[in-house]
Enzyme design. Structure first.
Site, short mmCIF file in Angstrom:
data_model
loop_
_atom_site.label_atom_id
_atom_site.label_comp_id
_atom_site.label_asym_id
_atom_site.label_seq_id
_atom_site.Cartn_x
_atom_site.Cartn_y
_atom_site.Cartn_z
N ASP A 57 6.87 -2.74 8.22
CA ASP A 57 6.89 -1.28 8.21
C ASP A 57 5.56 -0.71 7.73
O ASP A 57 5.10 -1.06 6.64
CB ASP A 57 8.03 -0.79 7.32
CG ASP A 57 8.06 0.73 7.19
OD1 ASP A 57 8.51 1.39 8.14
OD2 ASP A 57 7.64 1.25 6.14
N TYR A 62 -0.80 5.10 4.95
CA TYR A 62 -0.82 4.11 3.88
C TYR A 62 -2.24 3.63 3.60
O TYR A 62 -2.94 3.13 4.49
CB TYR A 62 0.08 2.93 4.22
CG TYR A 62 1.56 3.24 4.15
CD1 TYR A 62 2.03 4.39 3.54
CD2 TYR A 62 2.50 2.36 4.70
CE1 TYR A 62 3.40 4.68 3.48
CE2 TYR A 62 3.86 2.63 4.63
CZ TYR A 62 4.30 3.78 4.03
OH TYR A 62 5.65 4.05 3.97
N HIS A 133 7.83 10.85 9.70
CA HIS A 133 7.84 10.45 8.30
C HIS A 133 8.68 11.35 7.38
O HIS A 133 9.48 10.86 6.59
CB HIS A 133 6.41 10.39 7.79
CG HIS A 133 6.20 9.41 6.68
ND1 HIS A 133 4.99 8.82 6.43
CD2 HIS A 133 7.04 8.91 5.76
CE1 HIS A 133 5.09 8.00 5.40
NE2 HIS A 133 6.32 8.04 4.96
N ARG A 134 8.47 12.66 7.45
CA ARG A 134 9.25 13.60 6.64
C ARG A 134 9.50 14.85 7.44
O ARG A 134 8.66 15.25 8.25
CB ARG A 134 8.52 13.95 5.32
CG ARG A 134 8.60 12.85 4.27
CD ARG A 134 8.10 13.33 2.92
NE ARG A 134 8.21 12.29 1.91
CZ ARG A 134 9.31 12.05 1.19
NH1 ARG A 134 10.40 12.79 1.38
NH2 ARG A 134 9.33 11.09 0.29
N ASN A 164 13.87 10.16 6.20
CA ASN A 164 14.22 11.24 5.26
C ASN A 164 14.89 12.43 5.95
O ASN A 164 14.64 13.58 5.58
CB ASN A 164 12.98 11.70 4.49
CG ASN A 164 12.29 10.58 3.74
OD1 ASN A 164 12.88 10.00 2.83
ND2 ASN A 164 11.07 10.25 4.12
N GLN A 185 15.08 6.29 7.83
CA GLN A 185 14.68 5.64 6.59
C GLN A 185 14.88 6.62 5.43
O GLN A 185 14.37 7.74 5.45
CB GLN A 185 13.20 5.22 6.69
CG GLN A 185 12.80 4.16 5.70
CD GLN A 185 11.41 3.60 5.99
OE1 GLN A 185 10.47 3.85 5.25
NE2 GLN A 185 11.29 2.85 7.07
N SER A 231 12.09 2.01 -1.08
CA SER A 231 12.14 1.81 -2.54
C SER A 231 13.47 1.17 -2.97
O SER A 231 14.07 1.60 -3.96
CB SER A 231 11.93 3.12 -3.30
OG SER A 231 11.65 2.90 -4.66
N LEU A 233 14.08 -1.61 -4.41
CA LEU A 233 14.00 -2.36 -5.66
C LEU A 233 13.83 -1.44 -6.87
O LEU A 233 13.68 -1.91 -8.00
CB LEU A 233 12.86 -3.37 -5.60
CG LEU A 233 13.04 -4.51 -4.59
CD1 LEU A 233 11.76 -5.31 -4.45
CD2 LEU A 233 14.20 -5.41 -4.98
N GLY A 288 8.84 -3.13 -0.83
CA GLY A 288 7.48 -2.62 -0.90
C GLY A 288 6.48 -3.54 -1.56
O GLY A 288 5.29 -3.24 -1.58
#
Length: 324
Positions: A57, A62, A133-134, A164, A185, A231, A233, A288
């Site tokens: 991903d 990024y 993405h958003r 999102n 996601q 996220s 974890l 991640g």
């Protein structure tokens, strides 16, 4: 029991876990990436493959594009790899520039230009999945549809999804798009519990502070939209992270995770991820970390099947209060 993931229904034989590549490429600035960053990417990819992970991903933002660049260098140095993996990236977030604030952009020009940039940085001809993405408040579904159609017809992107977004937002977008939206996601973890509490607290006073959009999990399952957890974890809080200043519920849950991991002879990361895998939505965690040891530790999650009682023990511990 861990349910099969929905991406398989769309022709993508994806692994249950996804390696999130946000940590590749160095710092979030314009400094060029180095040979050491490429070496790090090689090691992360190799660790993922050894853990059974075949999906990666990305996002065009990024490390300011360097994450995709170093991954592209890995693909260049390992030409056999492209046909063995699934690559997903995201677009729609724009940074502050020349006095204009950071913002979201679902204009057809930005979507198409972003896709071209992603392909160029990765050094590939076709992206498997592109996510928005958003949510962009100025989104016009017909404009997004035009961009998606052009990218699909030109063979630049195989499939599309979102990140999102609520069920209502996805329905609104899908009303204009020919291709099915196949992924959503969302932030989900043993720490971020709104996705569970929204259902548990329906018609309960405690639900007033829950922000997760009602019906989103159910809608995605019914429409065969893969739910991916970012996220998952929880920044390592339950797997050896710094617990100073954390509430008692987090410290107690970390201790519980450690005990369960010892009992089942797996890593703490495996327990935290198994909590998501146990949910009937068939959640696909996007891990991640780019550390090989942690990637391999995460790979142990598929060895774990939590009982209903174990799952609820983790849920209640992290909630810090009993079920209503």
């Amino acid at each position: 029991m861990n349910k099969p993931i929905l991406l398989h229904k769309h022709g993508f034989p994806a692994s249950r876990l996804v390696l999130g590549c946000m940590g590749l490429g160095g710092s979030w600035d314009r400094e060029p990436y180095t040979a050491e960053h490429v070496k790090q990417a090689h090691e992360a990819v190799e660790a993922a493959l050894s853990a059974g992970i075949n999906m990666f991903d990305h996002a065009n933002i990024y490390t300011k594009g360097k994450a995709e660049q170093v991954f592209g260098q890995v693909l260049k140095e390992r030409p056999d790899l492209r046909e063995r993996i699934i690559i997903q990236s995201k677009c729609g977030i724009r940074f502050e520039e020349e006095g204009v604030p950071g913002r979201y952009d679902f204009s057809k020009e930005h979507i198409e230009a972003s896709a071209d940039g992603i392909l160029s940085r990765l050094g590939i001809e076709t992206l498997d999945i592109l996510l928005l993405h958003r949510p962009d408040p100025l989104m016009e579904p017909e404009e997004v549809a035009e961009a998606f159609q052009r990218l699909h017809e030109k063979g630049k992107v195989k499939a599309f999804g979102v990140s999102n977004m609520s069920a209502a937002q996805i329905r609104f977008l899908q009303s204009a798009i020919r291709q099915p939206l196949i992924a959503n996601q969302l932030e989900m973890s043993l720490l971020k519990l709104d996705w569970l509490d929204a259902g548990v607290h329906l018609n309960q006073p405690q639900g007033t502070g829950v922000s997760f959009p009602e019906g989103t999990l159910e809608y995605c399952q019914m429409e065969h939209i893969q739910i991916q957890a970012w996220s998952p974890l929880a920044r390592g809080l339950f797997t050896g992270g710094d617990l100073s200043g954390q509430p008692e519920s987090v410290r107690a849950t970390a201790a519980l995770v450690s005990r369960m991991a010892e009992q089942k002879d797996v890593s703490p990361e495996a327990i935290v991820l198994a909590f998501l895998l146990r949910h009937p939505a068939g959640i696909q965690p996007v891990i991640g970390t780019v550390r090989p040891d942690r990637i391999r530790a995460c790979g142990e999650a598929e060895r774990v099947t939590l009982t209903r009682e174990e799952w609820y023990t983790l849920y209640v511990a992290s909630r810090g209060r009993n079920m209503p």
